[in-house]
Design an enzyme around this catalytic site. Structure first.
Site, PDB file in Angstrom:
ATOM      1  CB  SER A   6      11.755  42.532  33.805  1.00 36.14           C
ATOM      2  OG  SER A   6      11.848  41.213  34.617  1.00 36.14           O
ATOM      3  CG  ASP A  38       0.779  36.978  23.402  1.00 34.57           C
ATOM      4  OD1 ASP A  38       0.938  37.356  22.330  1.00 34.57           O
ATOM      5  OD2 ASP A  38       1.717  36.261  23.953  1.00 34.57           O
ATOM      6  CE  LYS A  55      17.335  41.435  33.470  1.00 36.58           C
ATOM      7  NZ  LYS A  55      16.581  40.088  33.944  1.00 36.58           N
TER       8      LYS A  55
END
Length: 702
Positions: free
Chosen positions: A468, A479, A493
């Protein structure tokens, strides 16, 4: 299909069903209550209107509901006869029409057959035990099928009776192997089955309705649940800081209660003796209280038994995952899980790339926390993840560390706000996470600082239990090419749930989905590390991809974001050095062998009912474990253990240590130790890492 916590309330009773005569009149049969039909219509309406998937409850959904409900009652295909299934199949495509009409009778009819079978079986076994322990032949070469996912339901009463004979024999043999006498075995089994019979008889209409409705919600995704008033109370308690217990998330696994996850910094976590997938078979109160067998219990009843006031003790008898099947008893002192127990902490270690030594700071972050009450009071000293990590970073910078490792292993998430704010400490500007809602609108969380607080070399360490909010942070760092992500594929999740009120209870429903700035979803696939470490947790049994109805991975449009460092060109060298270092490392060899050992054990389809064969199997398993450990110790220059018992004793911790803080210790953590060497290599490859200005990425190139 896998079942979740609520849906598995009854699964513990499955191994005790009796296939009696074909007369099914039962004066104790449960009937739907007046308001449940309306609640069922309300649930259907909210699922169709509010759930992210926007699925309609039609014939296909009806067939899925039938399949899921039958499996929730009988996942091992050990209870219903094939003729029962054939009879029930007539309603398979009609359940959707009944729900829309406010009817749940079909669910109750199926359950009442189940209830009658279970009651008959329990009474039958108890009548056998009243005459003494059955005289089983433990020298006979036969086995019990323990993985019946691909099996069929028994075709006849005699076939069913033979299955249950083996199950009872297996229960007796398991207890014989723990050195219990026949009289002790008989007494324990009588208490076990009488307790299960009592709990079956206490099942209410609310319990059946909840099970039936959750068989429907699971078709949408595994995190959408119907909470009855009783389950809602337990859910609210679990979300409250006042919850007192051992700090473990439990789930039902057939007749067992299994540890799904440990709460970071909680009492169970601090013992170091409990791991995910361990099975709890008995619970005792205080240091000397009688151990109560909980095999076959409802999950919430087991939770009630374990929960208790802070400061008191509870003892858990467990079957550790990946072991030889032997039982272990663990003493835990209950306490509240406090923010300070979960707070970030730091340590500094020295590592070398072969040419130069580097000071590496390690920050361990068990969860993404915030003291909401203090925050709402506008307390200037309120405690939060970002504030604590910022303070630790200042301390590390003052001590002139060359790089920082942020350890998010086992971090199950927490506050989304804290996950995005923590990213602020490491990047200058730009979006952090995208959220797509059920109405297809996309919102973005952006960082708020004008300049990163820490600009030096960074690594994020993750594993399968990083979930999460952890995945949002790790995904953003990856990224932006802001730092290395090292470890294992994370949990996956990537969904957001909200609570929808109902006339009776509430509906926890998935309404949104997380996406990285690259456009990739964190759902299902999680975050893939740049440099993988040995796998310690079976990804097939733990993680979002282990759920049959998990929402799929997908992607949306990327958003413009910076790229900080040219990690792509560095990774081949980093991976090569890592592989050279760990290929002959005793700890890494041991970790790989241990995972292979546990995987083989988990894949076991049958268990022998021959006592000599079981004893030999246990000896072989213990010898294999001892050999692996001694090979590791010898390679590290340590004294090998003379016996398996000596090895076990060395692993045990003194009770007096319970409650102490979890420290950052390299000598006990080969993964973190190797991460430090990777970081040293990372720094050594380019002294320009911390100075290179970010460039806007070609975000459509991925």
């Amino acid at each position: 299909m896998l079942t979740n916590r609520i849906a598995a309330l009854f699964s513990g009773f499955l191994f005790l069903s009796l296939f009696s005569a074909t007369t099914f009149a039962d004066t104790s049969a449960l009937q739907p209550e007046q308001d449940q039909g309306g609640t069922a219509r309300e649930i259907v309406g909210k699922l169709e209107m509010l759930h992210y998937n926007k699925l309609k409850v039609g014939d296909e959904m009806s067939e899925g509901l039938w399949d899921e409900y039958i499996e929730a009652l009988d996942p091992t295909k050990s209870y219903f006869l094939a003729s029962d299934i054939s009879e029930f199949r007539a309603s398979r495509s009609k359940l959707d029409d009944e729900l829309r009409a406010g009817q749940v009778k079909a669910g109750f009819d199926i359950y009442n057959r189940y209830r009658l079978r279970v009651t008959d079986r329990l009474n039958n076994i108890l009548s056998q035990l009243d005459k003494g322990l059955p005289a089983f032949d433990f020298n006979r070469d036969e086995s019990l099928e323990i993985d019946r996912e691909e099996s069929q339901w028994p075709a006849s009463i005699s076939a069913a009776d033979e299955l249950w004979r083996k199950r009872l024999k297996s229960s007796v043999l398991n207890l014989r192997l723990t050195d219990k006498t026949d009289e002790e075995i008989r007494d324990l089994l009588v208490r076990r089955y009488r307790g299960q019979l009592k709990r079956v008889e206490q099942q209410s209409s609310d319990d059946v309705f909840e099970l039936y409705m959750n068989s429907l919600t699971r078709l949408y995704d595994p995190h959408s649940n119907y909470l009855s008033p009783r389950s809602l109370e337990n859910f609210n308690m679990s979300m409250s800081l006042s919850l007192e217990g051992i700090g473990a998330v439990l789930q039902a696994d057939e007749e067992y209660t299994k540890v799904a996850r440990l709460v970071a910094g909680g009492p169970a976590d601090r013992t170091g003796k409990i791991k995910p997938n361990d099975k709890i078979v008995a619970v005792g109160q205080d240091k000397e209280g009688e151990m109560v067998d909980v095999i076959g219990w409802r999950l919430d009843d087991v939770v009630d038994l374990i929960r208790g006031p802070a400061g008191t003790f509870v003892r858990l008898e467990t079957i550790p995952t990946g072991g030889d099947g032997s039982h272990k008893t663990i003493l835990i002192q209950r306490s509240k899980v406090k923010l300070e127990d979960q707070a970030a902490k730091k340590a500094i270690f020295e590592f070398s790339d072969g040419e130069k030594n580097y000071k590496i700071g390690v920050i361990n972050l068990p969860t993404f926390y915030i003291d909401f009450e203090a925050y709402r009071r506008r307390d200037p000293n309120y405690k939060s993840t970002t504030r604590d990590v910022a303070k630790l970073l200042e301390e590390l910078k003052a001590e002139n560390v060359d790089g920082v490792i942020l350890d998010l292993r086992n971090n199950g998430g927490g506050s989304l706000q804290e996950a995005t704010m923590l990213t602020d400490l490491f990047i200058d500007q730009g979006p952090v996470v995208q959220i797509r809602h059920a109405n297809e609108q996309i919102s973005r969380h952006n960082r708020s600082r004008s300049r990163a607080m820490y600009r030096g070399p960074l690594m994020v360490l993750i594993n399968r239990l990083s979930a999460s909010a952890s995945e949002i942070f790790a995904g953003a760092i990856q990224d932006y090419n802001r730092g290395l992500v090292v470890g294992n594929q994370s949990f996956g999740k990537g969904t957001v749930q909200t609570m929808a009120p109902l006339k009776e209870g509430q509906l926890k429903i998935t309404q949104s989905k997380f996406y990285r700035v690259s456009g990739d979803s964190t759902q299902h696939a999680g975050v893939t590390p740049d440099i993988p470490m040995p796998q310690l947790i079976d990804a097939e049994s733990v993680g979002e991809s282990a759920y049959d109805t998990a929402l799929p991975w997908d992607r949306i449009h990327a958003v413009p974001h910076a790229k900080y460092f040219n990690l792509k060109d560095m990774l081949p060298d980093l991976i090569s050095k890592h592989n050279q270092r760990t290929s002959a490392d005793p700890d890494f060899i041991f970790l790989r062998e241990q995972f292979q050992f546990e995987t083989e054990r988990a894949d076991q389809k049958f268990v022998s009912l021959n006592e000599f064969a079981r004893e030999e199997e246990r000896k072989d398993l213990n010898e294999r474990l001892l050999t692996m450990e001694n090979r590791r110790r010898s390679a590290k220059g340590l004294e090998p253990y003379a016996t398996f018992e000596a090895y076990e004793e060395s692993e045990a911790e003194d009770v007096a240590a319970i409650g102490g803080p979890v420290e950052i210790e390299l000598d006990k953590d080969p993964i973190l130790n190797e991460a430090g060497f990777i970081m040293a290599d990372f720094i050594g490859l380019s002294d320009k890492i911390a100075k290179t200005p970010p460039q806007v990425a070609d975000f459509n190139s991925r």
